[in-house]
Design an enzyme around this catalytic site. Structure first.
Site, mmCIF file in Angstrom:
data_model
loop_
_atom_site.group_PDB
_atom_site.id
_atom_site.type_symbol
_atom_site.label_atom_id
_atom_site.label_comp_id
_atom_site.label_asym_id
_atom_site.label_seq_id
_atom_site.Cartn_x
_atom_site.Cartn_y
_atom_site.Cartn_z
ATOM 1 N N GLY A 117 -22.819 5.327 8.249
ATOM 2 C CA GLY A 117 -23.099 6.263 9.342
ATOM 3 C C GLY A 117 -21.832 6.963 9.813
ATOM 4 N N THR A 138 -17.110 -2.121 5.698
ATOM 5 C CA THR A 138 -18.298 -2.850 6.131
ATOM 6 C C THR A 138 -18.399 -4.183 5.402
ATOM 7 O OG1 THR A 138 -20.708 -2.989 6.175
ATOM 8 C CG2 THR A 138 -19.819 -1.537 4.516
ATOM 9 N N ASP A 140 -21.117 -5.354 4.778
ATOM 10 C CA ASP A 140 -22.376 -5.256 4.029
ATOM 11 C C ASP A 140 -22.195 -4.770 2.582
ATOM 12 O OD1 ASP A 140 -23.504 -5.884 6.467
ATOM 13 O OD2 ASP A 140 -23.945 -3.801 6.969
ATOM 14 N N ARG A 175 -34.480 -31.955 3.321
ATOM 15 C CA ARG A 175 -35.077 -30.789 3.998
ATOM 16 C C ARG A 175 -34.902 -29.508 3.187
ATOM 17 N NH1 ARG A 175 -32.529 -31.988 9.949
ATOM 18 N NH2 ARG A 175 -34.328 -33.104 10.793
ATOM 19 N N GLY A 183 -26.115 -8.015 6.243
ATOM 20 C CA GLY A 183 -26.134 -7.117 5.085
ATOM 21 C C GLY A 183 -27.001 -5.887 5.279
ATOM 22 N N ARG A 281 -35.542 -25.939 8.129
ATOM 23 C CA ARG A 281 -34.712 -25.546 9.272
ATOM 24 C C ARG A 281 -34.020 -24.230 8.950
ATOM 25 N NH1 ARG A 281 -36.911 -29.283 11.460
ATOM 26 N NH2 ARG A 281 -35.970 -31.088 12.480
HETATM 27 O O1 F6P Z 1 -23.097 -3.404 9.390
HETATM 28 C C1 F6P Z 1 -22.495 -4.576 9.751
HETATM 29 C C2 F6P Z 1 -23.445 -5.436 10.511
HETATM 30 O O2 F6P Z 1 -22.741 -6.605 10.847
HETATM 31 C C3 F6P Z 1 -24.770 -5.740 9.791
HETATM 32 O O3 F6P Z 1 -24.596 -6.689 8.788
HETATM 33 C C4 F6P Z 1 -25.639 -6.129 10.962
HETATM 34 O O4 F6P Z 1 -26.998 -5.902 10.704
HETATM 35 C C5 F6P Z 1 -25.172 -5.190 12.019
HETATM 36 O O5 F6P Z 1 -23.862 -4.817 11.706
HETATM 37 C C6 F6P Z 1 -25.202 -5.760 13.408
HETATM 38 O O6 F6P Z 1 -24.768 -4.777 14.286
HETATM 39 P P1 F6P Z 1 -24.552 -4.929 15.836
HETATM 40 O O7 F6P Z 1 -23.064 -5.106 16.046
HETATM 41 O O8 F6P Z 1 -25.003 -3.632 16.399
HETATM 42 O O9 F6P Z 1 -25.338 -6.094 16.318
#
Ligand code: F6P
Length: 373
Positions: A117, A138, A140, A175, A183, A281
């Site tokens: 973004g 990132t 991710d 378990r 991600g 769990r």
């Molecule tokens: O993009 C990085 C990340 O940590 C994702 O893995 C996660 O879904 C998101 O950001 C969480 O974002 P926020 O800081 O808005 O909770």
């Protein structure tokens, strides 16, 4: 010759951001260029808040997670919410004003460190006439046109350790242990941590899953005397006949990722417990994947990215994102990264997803990891 460069870290924080800043600042100083850091990402750009950066300010930070500049994933400068007199909210594009101000303040270039973004906004600022360079960030690992993003290695390390730790407790109690990892819409962290940690099942967004297949895997293990199972679930994973698990939706302006994922692991644990008739769990690893010290790989990659981004600025090669392609440091156009056709101010949809015919998926299948299909 350029004289003054701005840098900002946008979106969710990520291990390696400080190493990028440090690498960029040191390279700038070496070349007699001044660097200024905008506070809290695009928010600092909007509010014109920045500080001077030098090697004194950036000393002792290479290993530290987070970002000394602060970050923010709520400000889309292309659509800032403004309350009208009648109480209605309208979204105003502040980018023209910001780009003009930066030019008047003699910024020769803006280095934007962010995920999909934020890099799209970087491309959009380029279209507003600013000299911009992007750095892919990132945990991710979902930014296209780069082998990897910094932060990913650290996150996979943390997730792998979590799988290891869950293994011993799963075995002791007989378990089913479910670990939810981050991600977003890509399964990179889940797949790599699952392979590295020896998980039995890995569920990723790219492969909608069938819980009966997961049950088959549990039963197969039971038949060889293993009465415990480890399942890694990406937060964006979803059942074949279902939807993604959403923790909340934030109303924070057009163009931003307003969906906050969460709960996929809890769902899998609840349903598989019923199907398998065995205690399950769930653990949601959450933000520990993003915080804390940076792995040595990410420190080096982030330093390379930061330094090379500043070198691109010095060389006047704007509108590019620094990248690692086939193991070599290079650059690609921000237009390619953002997706040429995406509208200004809109969400990016140019994510790098797990390749279903790639080495990682093939390896997982060959060693018997259940991918839920
Ligand atoms: O993009 C990085 C990340 O940590 C994702 O893995 C996660 O879904 C998101 O950001 C969480 O974002 P926020 O800081 O808005 O909770």
């Amino acid at each position: 010759m350029i004289k003054k460069v701005g840098i900002l870290t946008a979106g969710g924080d990520c291990p390696g951001l400080n190493a990028v800043i440090r690498g960029a600042v040191k390279t700038a100083e070496y070349n007699g260029v001044e660097t200024y850091g905008f506070i809290e990402g695009y928010k600092g750009l909007l509010e014109n808040k920045y500080i001077k950066l030098d090697s004194y300010v950036t000393s002792g930070i290479i290993h530290k997670g987070g970002t000394i500049l602060g970050s923010n994933n709520k400000t889309n400068t292309f659509a800032i919410p403004v309350k009208k007199e009648n109480g209605e909210v309208e979204y105003v594009d502040k980018s023209y004003e910001i780009a003009e101000r930066l030019k008047q303040d003699n910024f020769d270039c803006l280095i934007i460190v962010g995920g999909d973004g934020s890099l799209k906004s970087a491309r959009d600022y380029m279209r507003r006439g600013l000299n911009v360079i992007g750095v892919p960030k990132t945990i991710d690992n979902d930014v296209p046109y780069t082998d990897t993003t910094f932060g990913f290695d650290t996150a996979v390390g943390v997730a792998t350790e979590a799988v290891d730790r869950l293994h011993t407790t799963a075995e002791s109690h007989g378990r089913i242990m479910v670990l939810e990892v981050m991600g977003r819409y890509a399964g990179w962290i889940a797949l790599e941590a699952g392979i590295a940690g020896g998980a039995d099942t890995v569920l990723i967004p790219e492969i909608p899953y069938d819980l009966n297949k997961v049950l088959d895997k549990i039963n197969q293990r039971r038949s060889m005397g293993k009465n415990f199972s480890l399942i890694v679930v990406a937060e964006g994973a979803m059942p074949k006949e279902g939807t993604i698990s959403i923790r909340k939706t934030e109303e924070n302006g057009g163009g931003l990722d307003t969906i906050k994922l969460g709960g996929a692991g809890e769902y899998v644990a609840r349903e598989i417990e019923k199907l398998a008739g065995q205690e399950a769990r769930a653990t949601n690893l959450g933000y520990v994947q993003r915080g804390g010290d940076t792995s040595h790989y990410d420190r080096i990659l982030a330093t390379e990215y930061g330094s090379a981004a500043m070198q691109l600025a010095i060389d006047g090669k704007f509108g590019e994102m620094i990248t690692l392609l086939n193991g070599k440091l290079t650059h690609v156009s921000l237009d390619d990264v953002a997706g040429k056709d995406t509208e200004i101010g809109s969400k990016s949809s140019n994510l790098k997803l797990v390749d279903l015919n790639g080495d990682l998926v093939n390896t997982a299948r060959r060693i018997g990891i259940c991918l839920g299909d």
